[in-house]
Design a protein around this motif. Structure first.
Motif, mmCIF file in Angstrom:
data_model
loop_
_atom_site.group_PDB
_atom_site.id
_atom_site.type_symbol
_atom_site.label_atom_id
_atom_site.label_comp_id
_atom_site.label_asym_id
_atom_site.label_seq_id
_atom_site.Cartn_x
_atom_site.Cartn_y
_atom_site.Cartn_z
ATOM 1 N N LEU A 89 0.830 -1.208 0.000
ATOM 2 C CA LEU A 89 0.000 0.000 0.000
ATOM 3 C C LEU A 89 0.865 1.259 0.000
ATOM 4 O O LEU A 89 0.578 2.221 -0.728
ATOM 5 C CB LEU A 89 -0.936 -0.015 1.202
ATOM 6 C CG LEU A 89 -1.920 -1.193 1.261
ATOM 7 C CD1 LEU A 89 -2.729 -1.143 2.545
ATOM 8 C CD2 LEU A 89 -2.838 -1.196 0.041
ATOM 9 N N VAL A 90 1.928 1.240 0.779
ATOM 10 C CA VAL A 90 2.838 2.395 0.820
ATOM 11 C C VAL A 90 3.570 2.531 -0.518
ATOM 12 O O VAL A 90 3.722 3.636 -1.065
ATOM 13 C CB VAL A 90 3.845 2.262 1.976
ATOM 14 C CG1 VAL A 90 4.892 3.375 1.913
ATOM 15 C CG2 VAL A 90 3.118 2.292 3.318
ATOM 16 N N TYR A 91 4.009 1.402 -1.059
ATOM 17 C CA TYR A 91 4.725 1.388 -2.341
ATOM 18 C C TYR A 91 3.829 1.924 -3.455
ATOM 19 O O TYR A 91 4.290 2.695 -4.312
ATOM 20 C CB TYR A 91 5.156 -0.041 -2.644
ATOM 21 C CG TYR A 91 5.985 -0.236 -3.889
ATOM 22 C CD1 TYR A 91 7.230 0.356 -4.026
ATOM 23 C CD2 TYR A 91 5.529 -1.069 -4.913
ATOM 24 C CE1 TYR A 91 8.005 0.138 -5.164
ATOM 25 C CE2 TYR A 91 6.296 -1.300 -6.042
ATOM 26 C CZ TYR A 91 7.535 -0.692 -6.170
ATOM 27 O OH TYR A 91 8.287 -0.913 -7.305
ATOM 28 N N GLN A 92 2.570 1.556 -3.443
ATOM 29 C CA GLN A 92 1.633 2.034 -4.461
ATOM 30 C C GLN A 92 1.534 3.556 -4.444
ATOM 31 O O GLN A 92 1.577 4.215 -5.497
ATOM 32 C CB GLN A 92 0.254 1.397 -4.243
ATOM 33 C CG GLN A 92 -0.797 1.823 -5.263
ATOM 34 C CD GLN A 92 -1.564 3.049 -4.845
ATOM 35 O OE1 GLN A 92 -2.029 3.158 -3.710
ATOM 36 N NE2 GLN A 92 -1.701 4.007 -5.750
ATOM 37 N N GLN A 93 1.424 4.124 -3.281
ATOM 38 C CA GLN A 93 1.319 5.573 -3.163
ATOM 39 C C GLN A 93 2.611 6.261 -3.595
ATOM 40 O O GLN A 93 2.586 7.235 -4.362
ATOM 41 C CB GLN A 93 0.976 5.952 -1.723
ATOM 42 C CG GLN A 93 -0.400 5.475 -1.274
ATOM 43 C CD GLN A 93 -0.684 5.795 0.178
ATOM 44 O OE1 GLN A 93 0.211 6.134 0.947
ATOM 45 N NE2 GLN A 93 -1.933 5.675 0.573
ATOM 46 N N ASP A 94 3.725 5.763 -3.092
ATOM 47 C CA ASP A 94 5.016 6.388 -3.404
ATOM 48 C C ASP A 94 5.340 6.290 -4.889
ATOM 49 O O ASP A 94 5.811 7.265 -5.501
ATOM 50 C CB ASP A 94 6.126 5.731 -2.588
ATOM 51 C CG ASP A 94 6.023 6.030 -1.101
ATOM 52 O OD1 ASP A 94 5.263 6.938 -0.734
ATOM 53 O OD2 ASP A 94 6.703 5.348 -0.318
ATOM 54 N N LEU A 95 5.107 5.106 -5.475
ATOM 55 C CA LEU A 95 5.455 4.902 -6.879
ATOM 56 C C LEU A 95 4.560 5.728 -7.799
ATOM 57 O O LEU A 95 5.027 6.287 -8.793
ATOM 58 C CB LEU A 95 5.352 3.408 -7.218
ATOM 59 C CG LEU A 95 5.923 2.974 -8.564
ATOM 60 C CD1 LEU A 95 7.388 3.361 -8.662
ATOM 61 C CD2 LEU A 95 5.767 1.458 -8.740
ATOM 62 N N SER A 96 3.281 5.812 -7.480
ATOM 63 C CA SER A 96 2.365 6.612 -8.300
ATOM 64 C C SER A 96 2.818 8.066 -8.345
ATOM 65 O O SER A 96 2.799 8.711 -9.404
ATOM 66 C CB SER A 96 0.943 6.525 -7.739
ATOM 67 O OG SER A 96 0.459 5.200 -7.782
ATOM 68 N N GLU A 97 3.243 8.571 -7.199
ATOM 69 C CA GLU A 97 3.710 9.955 -7.139
ATOM 70 C C GLU A 97 5.022 10.128 -7.896
ATOM 71 O O GLU A 97 5.192 11.087 -8.655
ATOM 72 C CB GLU A 97 3.889 10.374 -5.677
ATOM 73 C CG GLU A 97 4.344 11.816 -5.510
ATOM 74 C CD GLU A 97 4.430 12.235 -4.054
ATOM 75 O OE1 GLU A 97 4.974 13.327 -3.788
ATOM 76 O OE2 GLU A 97 3.960 11.481 -3.185
ATOM 77 N N ARG A 98 5.934 9.195 -7.718
ATOM 78 C CA ARG A 98 7.252 9.308 -8.356
ATOM 79 C C ARG A 98 7.137 9.256 -9.884
ATOM 80 O O ARG A 98 7.830 9.999 -10.591
ATOM 81 C CB ARG A 98 8.162 8.187 -7.872
ATOM 82 C CG ARG A 98 9.499 8.132 -8.595
ATOM 83 C CD ARG A 98 10.511 7.323 -7.863
ATOM 84 N NE ARG A 98 11.751 7.200 -8.604
ATOM 85 C CZ ARG A 98 12.898 6.784 -8.082
ATOM 86 N NH1 ARG A 98 12.966 6.481 -6.801
ATOM 87 N NH2 ARG A 98 13.991 6.682 -8.815
ATOM 88 N N LEU A 99 6.259 8.398 -10.401
ATOM 89 C CA LEU A 99 6.117 8.251 -11.849
ATOM 90 C C LEU A 99 5.155 9.263 -12.454
ATOM 91 O O LEU A 99 5.012 9.324 -13.676
ATOM 92 C CB LEU A 99 5.653 6.827 -12.192
ATOM 93 C CG LEU A 99 6.602 5.689 -11.804
ATOM 94 C CD1 LEU A 99 6.006 4.341 -12.212
ATOM 95 C CD2 LEU A 99 7.978 5.876 -12.441
ATOM 96 N N GLY A 100 4.492 10.025 -11.621
ATOM 97 C CA GLY A 100 3.564 11.027 -12.130
ATOM 98 C C GLY A 100 2.308 10.441 -12.729
ATOM 99 O O GLY A 100 1.712 11.029 -13.652
ATOM 100 N N LEU A 101 1.874 9.303 -12.223
ATOM 101 C CA LEU A 101 0.656 8.668 -12.726
ATOM 102 C C LEU A 101 -0.549 9.495 -12.280
ATOM 103 O O LEU A 101 -0.760 9.716 -11.093
ATOM 104 C CB LEU A 101 0.556 7.238 -12.196
ATOM 105 C CG LEU A 101 1.735 6.326 -12.544
ATOM 106 C CD1 LEU A 101 1.597 4.983 -11.857
ATOM 107 C CD2 LEU A 101 1.853 6.150 -14.058
#
Length: 257
Positions: A89-101
């Motif tokens: 759940l944390v990875y999903q949030q962080d990765l979405s922000e980092r990739l600009g999804l």
């Protein structure tokens, strides 16, 4: 070819399936020697109502990164089974922000409290639990789309050995749709190299021995030398959660995926 989501009559449905099969065959032929980015661009061009389904698991970052370079506002569907690792759940949030999804849609089942009130269904019937928490909400989410992108690859199992870039999925209770597999011909080392070369963040559980990550109760670490998916539904003959259809039937095989 526009993809109509209305409820077609049987004859119209057969005609539509034939049209989708012809489209898939054409695209597979045209892109036979092309890479994942070209496949994604073609999919976005040919299927206006397209979504990417991601578990934000061990290898998901590669496909998500590729998609972010092609279309940052591509809808990304993430199924929260409410049994995922906190790290996911944390990875999903962080990765979405980092990739600009820009369009990540978090989907949950609506009737878990009624059908699995004490959260023990997975102990009695893993297929029923996956169906309740993943398959049903995903199918509902996909009703708005004429195609979806997956991260499936040929090397993952015998059931995927003939996988192509484009295929037609015919669910029993929904209109046929296109399924896009941009990484179909990638090997495990291609994924690892891509992640390393692009300095992409790995799921934190990978370093703890989880090369394949699903729900917490049904995923265990994998020992050195084991199949990467040996930790999924360990000591059972189950190897698919049930979100993939072939000729209207859920995929159920004994091979690792």
């Amino acid at each position: 070819m526009p993809l109509d989501h209305s409820d077609p009559a049987p004859a119209e449905d057969a005609e539509r399936v034939a049209g989708l099969r012809a489209m898939a065959a054409r695209l597979n032929a045209e892109l036979r020697h092309h890479g994942a980015v070209d496949v994604l661009r073609a999919a976005v061009r040919e299927i206006p109502d397209l979504a990417l389904v991601s578990s934000f698991g061990a290898e998901s970052v590669a496909l998500l990164h590729l998609a972010s370079m092609v279309k940052k506002d591509l809808p990304v569907i993430f199924i929260d089974t409410e049994m995922l690792f906190a790290e996911t759940l944390v990875y999903q949030q962080d990765l979405s922000e980092r990739l600009g999804l820009r369009d990540v849609r978090i989907i949950r089942a609506e009737d878990i409290a009624e059908k699995d009130p004490d959260g023990t269904l997975h102990q009695r019937d893993t297929d029923a639990c996956c169906f309740l928490r993943k398959t049903v909400p995903l199918n509902h989410a996909l009703e708005a789309f004429g195609g979806w992108i997956t991260g499936r690859k040929r090397f993952q199992s015998g059931s995927r050995a003939q996988l192509d870039f484009f295929e037609v999925e015919t669910p029993a209770d929904a209109p046929a749709r296109l399924k896009v597999n941009p990484l179909a011909f990638w090997e495990a080392w291609d994924v690892a190299d891509y992640i390393t070369e692009n300095r992409l963040p790995r799921h934190p559980l990978v370093a703890k021995g989880y090369p394949s990550i699903g729900c917490a109760p049904c995923t265990t670490p994998v020992a050195e030398g084991e199949d990467p998916r040996a930790g999924r539904w360990r000591e059972t003959d189950k190897d698919e959660c049930g979100i993939h259809f072939v000729d209207g039937k859920l995929v159920r095989t004994g091979a690792s995926t």
